[in-house]
Motif scaffolding. Structure first.
Motif, PDB file in Angstrom:
ATOM      1  N   GLU A 239       8.335   3.436 -10.951  1.00  0.00           N
ATOM      2  CA  GLU A 239       8.503   2.198 -11.720  1.00  0.00           C
ATOM      3  C   GLU A 239       9.102   2.505 -13.088  1.00  0.00           C
ATOM      4  OE1 GLU A 239       8.509  -1.803 -12.540  1.00  0.00           O
ATOM      5  OE2 GLU A 239       8.090  -0.800 -10.634  1.00  0.00           O
ATOM      6  N   LEU A 240       8.670   3.610 -13.686  1.00  0.00           N
ATOM      7  CA  LEU A 240       9.199   4.003 -14.999  1.00  0.00           C
ATOM      8  C   LEU A 240      10.694   4.285 -14.934  1.00  0.00           C
ATOM      9  CD1 LEU A 240       9.013   5.016 -17.969  1.00  0.00           C
ATOM     10  CD2 LEU A 240       8.263   7.235 -17.036  1.00  0.00           C
ATOM     11  N   ILE A 241      11.068   5.112 -13.975  1.00  0.00           N
ATOM     12  CA  ILE A 241      12.484   5.491 -13.866  1.00  0.00           C
ATOM     13  C   ILE A 241      13.321   4.273 -13.515  1.00  0.00           C
ATOM     14  CG2 ILE A 241      14.120   6.875 -12.529  1.00  0.00           C
ATOM     15  CD1 ILE A 241      11.913   8.996 -12.264  1.00  0.00           C
ATOM     16  N   THR A 242      12.819   3.450 -12.626  1.00  0.00           N
ATOM     17  CA  THR A 242      13.573   2.264 -12.226  1.00  0.00           C
ATOM     18  C   THR A 242      13.808   1.356 -13.419  1.00  0.00           C
ATOM     19  OG1 THR A 242      12.627   2.365  -9.996  1.00  0.00           O
ATOM     20  CG2 THR A 242      13.591   0.269 -10.698  1.00  0.00           C
ATOM     21  N   SER A 243      12.765   1.144 -14.183  1.00  0.00           N
ATOM     22  CA  SER A 243      12.904   0.255 -15.338  1.00  0.00           C
ATOM     23  C   SER A 243      13.811   0.859 -16.403  1.00  0.00           C
ATOM     24  CB  SER A 243      11.521  -0.037 -15.925  1.00  0.00           C
ATOM     25  OG  SER A 243      10.923   1.150 -16.416  1.00  0.00           O
TER      26      SER A 243
END
Length: 828
Positions: A239-243
């Protein structure tokens, strides 16, 4: 977990650590790579303290009166920070806080670690809850951040001290220790990172439990909450990388991870409540997860289950059970129970209910912390678990009152039989003959039957639980006996009065009248038959039944006795037909009999009291009305009181029957005993009135007519001899007589059978003539208003008197009077 920080700093890489203690993350300035995904363990105790505060607020009680005692190990960041947070929070909330800190590795006793020193640990337990405080003191809330062995020793000591904590929050409550001590853990509170009831999900799994089940399927064992957290961490990184790369059209991921890694780390600080299988995740300034609160847990019974299960009480949006505070053991025992010292000291479940039901014969009216229940007062009793003792007031008639009722019967029957014996012995007395003994006999029979009502009245009751069959049968017989008895009493008086009225009225009209005694019986029979038809219809359509109903239930709080008052009575059948449909016409018959009797007697009130009962029947009627008017309101007032109702009804029946008989018979007994006044004939006593001079002259001429008719009668009767009129010599002077007392009695003596005749002149003077023959041969003689009437029945009409006077005497005494009419003849 200690290696997480060093490894993160050495490689300058982000590490998601599974450590809950807040102190672990304080060095964020020197080590910015460690992020804590676990929620802060400082919040584990907060749901319990907040629930306790709400409870006290709801009761309107101050927190300062509620002790909160906290014991914790001081050599562990987890134990110390968790309990210190509880101490600080409780102090802010205003609780009476006691902090008990100990070093498990210290040696209060040389050579023995405190954590292994039972006596030392028991001393700590005494500080949590002392035996000196007793079971009735304000129960403390106990919070313990300890290891399993510490918990075992402390709990054993607390049981011995009789402790009943308001709540017990133990770190061990959510560990394996709880499974090994299932008998001790009911209602214990604890805290943790995750609960199987959590419904947090992601696009791959429905909830954390599904993750564990998948892991068991893949790896052959069921993981713990760490397994769920471990699954959530890579999902968070994704989720971090995607965001982070969402804003870049053509991201160079390799370049970003090598040259802009610090930007990626800092962006992790900015994520806000990312949904994971572990719950919402966000990081505070110390780079630890504060996306949700800790999992508050309590061992409770879910639904109808008897076994205790670890339920979730917080966060509220994930809770599956309500928190139980205060604990059952700290609450007062409910009414009907008491504290059982054996349970307090011996029950492993220190927070479970310590109350036991009151034994039979005891009670507890209110909530209490007593070690025993109160004994029931004498005369009352209770079943097990009673919050009051019970005494019943059945309103049964006492034996003494029943005996009194039978005494009423004996007295009434005895007097009735006595009057009947007197009737027989005095059957030839003019007072008895003129009073129609047949009617008087029926009057006695009616009183006898009416008084018998007291017997079924006595039998018409049944105690609670007894069969009511016999009582109901007695109920149905009551109206039969009383109504039929009343009808016989009053219709006999009615028929008797009517007969007297007919004779008197026809005598005044100088007419012959024929009234047989059978007419009395017919009159009585008709009324009795009509009354009987109504009574039979009553029994068939709506028979009376004995029914016991609840009158009142009264609790005496001073004694703890509940009095249940019931009353049994004869009531109508529970159908659409009211008993008044039958009772009303019966009452009408009774009242009508009283009215008709008194009206008829009023018309013959001029006849002497010796031979008619107008005055006495009127008095009897007034007497009955007074009894009814007095008895009816009393009866209504005491309707539910069995003894009072019985006494009133039996008393009214007794007084009515004995009173009526006394008013009818006692005057007759008096007249019969005293006899006629000296010098007065029976005729003269019949209607006493001084004649006028004109009446006397009429009497003289009438006597001559008597002679003439008598001579003619004598010549027509072969076997009758006309006796000389012994007082003819006095007739010439009759016209000068000014009072009936001076008039001689005219007497004619004939054969063995003589009929009595009354001769009335101008309605004022009475003369006595004795003629022979049967009633059928009687004649009406004389001028003016003279009438001769004979009596052919066993009773002699009050208007007829006969006097047998010898040839030598005028017969002025009652002892010379005799009825010469034979029984069975008709009255003419």
């Amino acid at each position: 977990s200690e290696n997480d920080k060093s490894m993160a700093l050495k490689h300058a890489k982000i590490v998601l650590s599974q450590v809950g203690s807040p102190g672990y993350y304080l060095d964020v300035a020197n080590n910015p790579y460690v992020f804590g995904i676990h929620v802060n363990s400082d919040t584990y105790t907060l749901p319990a303290l907040k629930a306790l505060q709400f409870h006290l607020d709801e009761k309107g009680e101050s927190t300062k009166n509620q002790p909160v005692r906290v014991v914790y190990r001081d050599r562990s960041e987890f134990f110390k920070s968790t309990c210190r947070s509880a101490i600080d929070t409780a102090t802010v909330q205003g609780f009476d806080v006691t902090a008990i800190e100990f070093n498990p590795y210290g040696e209060e006793t040389p050579g023995v670690l405190n954590s292994q020193n039972v006596e030392f640990l028991e001393g700590l337990a005494d500080q949590l809850c002392s035996a000196d405080e007793g079971p009735n003191t304000n129960n403390a809330a106990v919070i313990a951040c300890v290891q399993e062995r510490d918990a075992d020793v402390m709990l054993a000591r607390m049981r011995l001290n009789g402790c009943r904590p308001t709540l017990a929050w133990f770190t061990t409550a959510t560990w394996g220790w709880a499974a090994r001590n299932s008998d001790s853990i009911p209602f214990f509170l604890g805290g943790g990172q995750w609960h199987e009831n959590f419904a947090y999900s992601d696009k791959y799994f429905e909830n954390g439990t599904a993750v564990l089940e998948y892991g068991k399927e893949k790896f052959g064992y069921m993981g713990s909450y760490d397994h769920v957290v471990s699954y959530a961490m890579p999902m968070l990184i994704v989720e971090l990388i995607t965001s982070y790369f969402d804003v870049v059209d053509s991201p160079n991921i390799t370049d970003a991870l090598v040259n802009r890694y610090h930007e990626i780390r800092r962006s992790l600080m900015k994520i806000d409540n990312v949904d994971t299988i572990f719950g919402p995740v966000s990081f505070n300034e110390y780079q630890r997860n504060d996306g949700r609160g800790a999992a508050g847990m309590q061992w409770v019974q879910k639904g109808n289950a008897t076994a205790f299960q670890l339920g979730c009480i917080s966060p509220l949006d994930q809770a599956d059970v309500p928190i139980v505070i205060p604990s059952p053991s700290s609450l007062p025992c409910p009414p009907g129970s008491h504290l059982d010292q054996k349970i307090v000291e011996g029950d492993p479940a220190i927070l479970a209910d310590k109350c036991t039901l009151c034994p039979a014969g005891t009670f507890a009216l209110y909530e209490n912390t007593n070690l025993q229940c109160q004994q029931c007062p004498e005369g009352s009793t209770s079943l097990e678990g009673a919050n009051y003792c019970v005494t019943t007031k059945d309103n049964l008639t006492s034996v003494g009152l029943q005996v009194l009722g039978m005494i009423f019967v004996v007295i009434s029957w005895s007097s009735t039989i006595g009057y009947m014996v007197w009737l027989y012995l005095k059957r030839n007395d003019p007072v008895v003959k003129m009073s129609q003994p047949e009617s008087l006999f029926l009057l006695c029979v009616g009183a006898f039957i009416s008084t018998s009502t007291i017997i079924p009245l006595t039998l018409a009751e049944a105690a609670p639980g007894e069969s009511t069959r016999g009582a109901s049968a007695a109920c149905r017989s009551i109206p039969f006996l009383y109504s039929l008895g009343w009808v016989l009493m009053y219709t006999s008086l009615t028929a008797k009065s009517w007969r007297l009225f007919k004779v008197a009225s026809n005598a005044e009209l100088v007419r012959r009248v024929k009234i047989s005694v059978n007419e009395i019986y017919v009159t009585v029979a008709v009324v009795v038959l009509f009354d009987l038809i109504i009574l039979i219809a009553w029994v068939v359509v709506a028979p009376l039944q004995y029914i016991r109903t609840n009158v009142s239930t009264t609790l005496n709080e001073a004694t703890g006795v509940l009095t249940i008052e019931t009353a049994g009575s004869c009531q109508g059948s529970p159908n659409d037909v009211s008993m008044w449909a039958f009772l009303a016409p019966i009452i009408i018959i009774h009242v009508a009999s009283m009215i008709v009797t008194n009206v008829i007697l009023f018309k013959v009130k001029g006849i002497s009291d010796r031979y008619q009962e107008q005055k006495f029947v009127a008095l009897a009627s007034i007497y009955i009305c007074e009894l009814v008017l007095l008895g009816l309101p009393i009866l209504i007032a005491v309707q539910e009181a069995g003894e009072a109702r019985y006494f009133v009804i039996a008393g009214v029946i007794f007084l009515t029957d004995t009173g009526v008989l006394a008013l009818i018979f006692l005057p007759k007994i008096k007249y019969a005993k005293v006899g006629l006044p000296e010098g007065m004939t029976v005729i003269e006593s019949f209607r006493i009135k001084r004649p006028s001079r004109r009446d006397c002259s009429v009497a003289v001429s009438s006597v001559e007519e008597i002679r003439r008719r008598a001579s003619k009668r004598a010549s027509m009767t072969s076997n009758q001899k006309l006796a000389p009129l012994t007082s003819n010599r006095n007739l010439t002077s009759l016209a000068s007589l000014t009072s009936i007392e001076n008039a001689s009695s005219f007497t004619r003596i004939s054969s063995e059978n003589a009929s009595s005749f009354n001769m009335s002149f101008n309605g004022n003077d009475s003369f006595n003539r004795i003629s022979s023959g049967n009633a059928s041969s009687n004649r009406s003689f004389g001028g003016g208003n003279a009438s001769f009437i004979g009596n052919g029945s066993a009773s002699v009409l009050p208007t007829i008197l006969s006097v047998h006077v010898s040839a030598e005497s005028s017969g002025t005494g009652e002892e010379n009077a005799e009825d010469v009419v034979e029984s069975g003849n008709d009255v003419n």
